[in-house]
Motif scaffolding. Structure first.
Motif, mmCIF file in Angstrom:
data_model
loop_
_atom_site.group_PDB
_atom_site.id
_atom_site.type_symbol
_atom_site.label_atom_id
_atom_site.label_comp_id
_atom_site.label_asym_id
_atom_site.label_seq_id
_atom_site.Cartn_x
_atom_site.Cartn_y
_atom_site.Cartn_z
ATOM 1 N N SER A 119 4.681 4.858 -32.080
ATOM 2 C CA SER A 119 4.321 4.910 -30.723
ATOM 3 C C SER A 119 5.265 5.381 -29.659
ATOM 4 C CB SER A 119 4.042 3.391 -30.122
ATOM 5 O OG SER A 119 5.499 2.800 -29.743
ATOM 6 N N HIS A 120 4.824 6.083 -28.427
ATOM 7 C CA HIS A 120 5.629 6.570 -27.720
ATOM 8 C C HIS A 120 5.339 6.036 -26.330
ATOM 9 C CE1 HIS A 120 6.305 9.978 -24.365
ATOM 10 N NE2 HIS A 120 7.297 9.576 -24.680
ATOM 11 N N SER A 121 6.474 5.482 -25.547
ATOM 12 C CA SER A 121 6.382 4.889 -24.393
ATOM 13 C C SER A 121 7.584 5.393 -23.588
ATOM 14 C CB SER A 121 6.399 3.496 -24.342
ATOM 15 O OG SER A 121 7.549 2.804 -24.977
ATOM 16 N N GLU A 122 7.335 5.038 -22.022
ATOM 17 C CA GLU A 122 8.343 5.360 -21.192
ATOM 18 C C GLU A 122 8.936 4.426 -20.536
ATOM 19 O OE1 GLU A 122 9.391 8.706 -20.930
ATOM 20 O OE2 GLU A 122 7.876 9.842 -21.879
ATOM 21 N N THR A 123 9.968 4.367 -19.955
ATOM 22 C CA THR A 123 10.337 3.219 -18.977
ATOM 23 C C THR A 123 11.032 4.015 -17.741
ATOM 24 O OG1 THR A 123 11.118 1.866 -20.817
ATOM 25 C CG2 THR A 123 11.983 1.394 -18.665
ATOM 26 N N SER B 147 10.784 5.952 -25.635
ATOM 27 C CA SER B 147 11.057 5.061 -26.702
ATOM 28 C C SER B 147 10.028 5.485 -27.545
ATOM 29 C CB SER B 147 10.823 3.866 -26.468
ATOM 30 O OG SER B 147 11.630 3.035 -25.344
ATOM 31 N N PHE B 148 10.471 5.939 -28.946
ATOM 32 C CA PHE B 148 9.514 6.229 -30.032
ATOM 33 C C PHE B 148 9.979 5.099 -30.910
ATOM 34 C CE2 PHE B 148 10.767 10.176 -27.831
ATOM 35 C CZ PHE B 148 9.271 10.727 -27.595
ATOM 36 N N ASP B 149 8.743 4.246 -31.421
ATOM 37 C CA ASP B 149 9.161 3.265 -32.417
ATOM 38 C C ASP B 149 7.993 3.184 -33.543
ATOM 39 O OD1 ASP B 149 11.047 1.996 -30.752
ATOM 40 O OD2 ASP B 149 9.645 1.675 -29.299
ATOM 41 N N TRP B 150 8.356 2.746 -34.518
ATOM 42 C CA TRP B 150 7.485 2.398 -35.400
ATOM 43 C C TRP B 150 6.783 0.901 -35.241
ATOM 44 C CZ3 TRP B 150 6.402 5.653 -39.083
ATOM 45 C CH2 TRP B 150 7.466 6.770 -39.627
ATOM 46 N N LEU B 151 5.489 1.170 -35.311
ATOM 47 C CA LEU B 151 4.374 -0.175 -34.796
ATOM 48 C C LEU B 151 4.710 -1.405 -35.539
ATOM 49 C CD1 LEU B 151 1.636 1.666 -32.924
ATOM 50 C CD2 LEU B 151 3.637 0.484 -31.817
ATOM 51 N N SER B 152 5.063 -1.125 -36.816
ATOM 52 C CA SER B 152 4.892 -2.116 -37.911
ATOM 53 C C SER B 152 5.853 -3.529 -37.302
ATOM 54 C CB SER B 152 5.404 -1.699 -39.092
ATOM 55 O OG SER B 152 6.737 -1.490 -39.089
ATOM 56 N N GLN B 153 6.850 -3.128 -36.984
ATOM 57 C CA GLN B 153 7.778 -4.455 -36.311
ATOM 58 C C GLN B 153 7.035 -4.905 -34.937
ATOM 59 O OE1 GLN B 153 11.576 -2.763 -35.028
ATOM 60 N NE2 GLN B 153 10.333 -0.890 -34.077
ATOM 61 N N PHE B 154 6.240 -4.254 -34.320
ATOM 62 C CA PHE B 154 5.433 -4.958 -33.099
ATOM 63 C C PHE B 154 4.338 -5.674 -33.564
ATOM 64 C CE2 PHE B 154 8.134 -1.615 -31.242
ATOM 65 C CZ PHE B 154 8.438 -2.137 -30.114
ATOM 66 N N ARG B 155 3.703 -5.106 -34.579
ATOM 67 C CA ARG B 155 2.727 -5.904 -35.367
ATOM 68 C C ARG B 155 2.971 -7.268 -36.037
ATOM 69 N NH1 ARG B 155 1.064 -1.011 -36.877
ATOM 70 N NH2 ARG B 155 -0.427 -0.378 -35.397
ATOM 71 N N GLN B 156 4.393 -7.296 -36.384
ATOM 72 C CA GLN B 156 4.705 -8.449 -37.004
ATOM 73 C C GLN B 156 5.196 -9.594 -35.871
ATOM 74 O OE1 GLN B 156 8.106 -6.890 -39.192
ATOM 75 N NE2 GLN B 156 7.142 -6.179 -40.847
ATOM 76 N N ALA B 157 5.479 -8.932 -34.612
ATOM 77 C CA ALA B 157 5.804 -9.894 -33.768
ATOM 78 C C ALA B 157 4.526 -10.497 -32.960
ATOM 79 C CB ALA B 157 6.597 -9.312 -32.520
#
Length: 185
Positions: free
Chosen positions: A65-69, A95-105
């Protein structure tokens, strides 16, 4: 698909959706207390909650994923630049992140619309995001490149993106941006 030579390009402009959320004062106080307790900020918590929800419910098969703050950069500008800037001084931190860690949360919503979350994982992701933003503001300074490139924008954003940042229009397609505007009377 934006084609600059197409006289009908206005029919294919970017669609932006803006959502606002206003929290009651007592709810806000509870959120701020919880953020302080877990050494993060409300903006990073919001960013994390949105990313958990998107990863679990809207993009369950997405890997990345890509997001902006959006950040107020006025305190980081040189004194002369700060005094000469009449407009809002904001920039963005990607922010460029792997989504697996967010799915675990957080998992998919249940029938009541509630999202079961792993609170410890959620707070850890929010702390990591806050550290990422702080690192960019004080050391990496990618926000400065974005701030300085604002002068390159022409008559409309689409021309800027199409001509100067061809890769940006690809990553912006499903990106989101978080901005904590603060308290209002």
């Amino acid at each position: 698909h934006l084609v600059l030579s197409d006289p009908q390009k206005e029919d294919n402009l970017v669609t932006t959706k803006l959502h606002t959320l206003r929290l009651e004062a007592d709810t806000m106080e509870k959120c701020l207390r919880a953020c302080r307790k877990h050494q993060t900020s409300l903006t990073s918590l919001l960013h994390t909650l949105i990313k958990v929800s998107l990863a679990a419910d809207f993009y369950p098969k997405a890997k990345f994923s890509h997001s902006e703050t959006v950040v107020d950069v006025r305190p980081y500008l040189l004194k002369q630049e700060r005094e000469n800037t009449m407009s809002t001084a904001v920039s963005m931190i990607s922010s460029f992140d792997w989504l697996s860690q967010f799915r675990q949360a957080g998992q998919s919503s249940d029938s009541m619309g509630q999202i079961p979350v792993d609170a410890d994982a959620l707070w850890e992701l929010a702390r990591k995001h806050k550290a990422h933003v702080a690192n960019d503001l004080h050391h990496k300074k990618s926000w400065m490149k974005a701030w300085l490139s604002i002068d390159l924008i022409g008559n409309d954003d689409e021309d800027y993106v199409s001509q100067l940042l061809p890769g940006l229009k690809v990553v912006q397609k499903s990106a989101f941006s978080v901005s904590n505007l603060g308290a209002f009377d």
